[in-house]
Design an enzyme around this catalytic site. Structure first.
Site, PDB file in Angstrom:
ATOM      1  N   GLU A  63     -25.897   8.719 139.518  1.00  0.00           N
ATOM      2  CA  GLU A  63     -25.319   8.600 139.325  1.00  0.00           C
ATOM      3  C   GLU A  63     -24.245  10.697 139.716  1.00  0.00           C
ATOM      4  O   GLU A  63     -25.138  11.124 139.554  1.00  0.00           O
ATOM      5  CB  GLU A  63     -24.495   8.484 137.663  1.00  0.00           C
ATOM      6  CG  GLU A  63     -24.733   7.334 137.177  1.00  0.00           C
ATOM      7  CD  GLU A  63     -23.846   6.206 136.488  1.00  0.00           C
ATOM      8  OE1 GLU A  63     -22.487   6.787 136.254  1.00  0.00           O
ATOM      9  OE2 GLU A  63     -23.943   6.143 135.724  1.00  0.00           O
TER      10      GLU A  63
ATOM     11  N   GLY B 172     -22.374   0.904 139.968  1.00  0.00           N
ATOM     12  CA  GLY B 172     -22.801   0.866 141.370  1.00  0.00           C
ATOM     13  C   GLY B 172     -23.685  -0.210 141.637  1.00  0.00           C
ATOM     14  O   GLY B 172     -23.825  -1.239 142.240  1.00  0.00           O
TER      15      GLY B 172
ATOM     16  N   CYS C  44     -16.411   3.561 134.862  1.00  0.00           N
ATOM     17  CA  CYS C  44     -17.249   3.135 134.124  1.00  0.00           C
ATOM     18  C   CYS C  44     -17.419   1.669 133.677  1.00  0.00           C
ATOM     19  O   CYS C  44     -16.877   1.291 132.370  1.00  0.00           O
ATOM     20  CB  CYS C  44     -17.839   4.319 133.021  1.00  0.00           C
ATOM     21  SG  CYS C  44     -19.546   3.871 132.248  1.00  0.00           S
TER      22      CYS C  44
ATOM     23  N   HIS D 210     -19.529   4.939 145.865  1.00  0.00           N
ATOM     24  CA  HIS D 210     -20.724   4.566 146.340  1.00  0.00           C
ATOM     25  C   HIS D 210     -20.907   4.637 147.292  1.00  0.00           C
ATOM     26  O   HIS D 210     -20.317   4.995 147.887  1.00  0.00           O
ATOM     27  CB  HIS D 210     -20.615   3.590 145.007  1.00  0.00           C
ATOM     28  CG  HIS D 210     -21.037   3.243 143.872  1.00  0.00           C
ATOM     29  ND1 HIS D 210     -21.335   3.612 142.762  1.00  0.00           N
ATOM     30  CD2 HIS D 210     -19.487   3.756 143.203  1.00  0.00           C
ATOM     31  CE1 HIS D 210     -21.337   3.402 141.445  1.00  0.00           C
ATOM     32  NE2 HIS D 210     -20.032   3.393 141.561  1.00  0.00           N
TER      33      HIS D 210
ATOM     34  N   CYS E  30     -25.986   1.381 136.176  1.00  0.00           N
ATOM     35  CA  CYS E  30     -24.425   2.006 136.137  1.00  0.00           C
ATOM     36  C   CYS E  30     -23.509   0.287 136.635  1.00  0.00           C
ATOM     37  O   CYS E  30     -23.781  -0.399 137.341  1.00  0.00           O
ATOM     38  CB  CYS E  30     -24.286   2.250 137.441  1.00  0.00           C
ATOM     39  SG  CYS E  30     -22.974   3.374 138.223  1.00  0.00           S
TER      40      CYS E  30
END
Length: 305
Positions: free
Chosen positions: A234, A246, A89, A185, A243
């Site tokens: 997510e 992301g 993260c 992703h 994100c």
């Protein structure tokens, strides 16, 4: 050095100190487990993440001592909605850096941190923002992981855009670039993120059978070669305000596809990140803010046997 055990669950009701933080509205509850091991059950983690009955968070972060000699800390991330441990993260990593500095756990401007499947480097900038060396992106579909069997990608600038059909409505299709930043992703380009069907398309992309570990669904609007707008549905959390991984995946995809330059400002609903990538063989660098919101103690329910 000691570290938190993987299986035992905490069953005490003693109030547990925590810090609430956010990175661009992507919010976290952070626990310090550097002095004593801490293992929470999935039930307890879901309680912490619950916005009505607990504290409320997209993810729960646990700061631990490292397992190996070449890191300063170990960093574990749990989904606030499911209690499941996840790989990475980016917004949480920036909060991690600010947390260890504010708590006096480190006085360094640069720390090395172990994650579930990686090792990252965090740097505190003079302006208070944090830069995260996110390591090299993973671009081979099988390692994302993504199953490309039977699909014919469309090539743009030599990079693949994979056709993805909604299993429940095969006539509904999107094209995605597939990237892993330590977590998977699928990035699709849209004309306008404000009107993009994130709530409709995000769930079926997230759970598509071609992604055996599910996937984070990104919706990317290219504003200029150095500026984009992004929304991310997510994995396990739904749409969040920002994100970090992301943003990295979207910029990597955009650079590979020829849409973007090597340094890009990414506008999310929670604020702005700067992502830099010099191309294959180079690490992705993410810079952005991290904010401490408040501190407190939480009384956890006893873990179920």
């Amino acid at each position: 050095m000691s570290h938190a055990p993987d299986n035992p669950a905490m069953t005490t009701r003693s109030p547990l100190p925590f810090t609430k933080m956010h990175g661009l509205g992507n919010d976290f509850v952070v626990f310090d487990a550097t002095r004593a091991p801490l293992a929470l059950s999935q039930e307890q983690l879901r309680f912490v993440g619950d916005r009505r009955f607990g504290i409320g968070a997209d993810q729960i972060l646990v700061v631990e001592r490292p397992q190996g000699p070449d890191a300063d800390f170990r960093y574990r991330i749990f989904n606030g909605a499911t209690g499941e441990e996840v790989e990475h993260c980016g917004n949480g990593a920036r909060c991690f850096m600010r947390f260890v500095r504010e708590k006096g756990l480190s006085d360094r401007d640069e720390v090395r941190v172990e994650t579930m499947n990686n090792r990252i480097v965090l740097r505190m900038q003079a302006d208070g923002r944090v830069t995260v060396d996110m390591n090299q992106p993973i671009l081979e579909p099988e390692r994302v992981p993504f199953d490309p069997s039977g699909l014919q990608p469309r090539l743009e600038n030599g990079a693949e855009l994979w056709p993805l059909a909604n299993p429940a409505a095969p006539q509904e299709q999107v094209e995605v670039a597939v990237v892993s930043m330590g977590n998977p992703h699928a990035v699709q380009r849209v004309d306008d993120v404000d009107t993009a069907p994130v709530a409709q398309v995000g769930p079926w992309v997230e759970s598509h059978p071609r992604f055996p570990r599910k996937v984070n669904a990104g919706f990317l609007q290219v504003v200029a070669r150095d500026r984009v707008r992004l929304r991310v549905f997510e994995r396990g959390a739904g749409e969040t305000l920002a994100c970090g991984t992301g943003a990295c995946a979207a910029v990597v995809a955009g650079i590979r596809l020829g849409w973007l330059d090597a340094r890009v400002d990414v506008e999310t609903r929670g604020g702005e990140l700067t992502i830099e990538w010099d191309g294959p063989g180079s690490s992705v660098r993410m810079t952005g803010p991290a904010v401490t919101v408040f501190e407190g103690h939480v009384e956890l329910p006893a873990a179920s046997c």
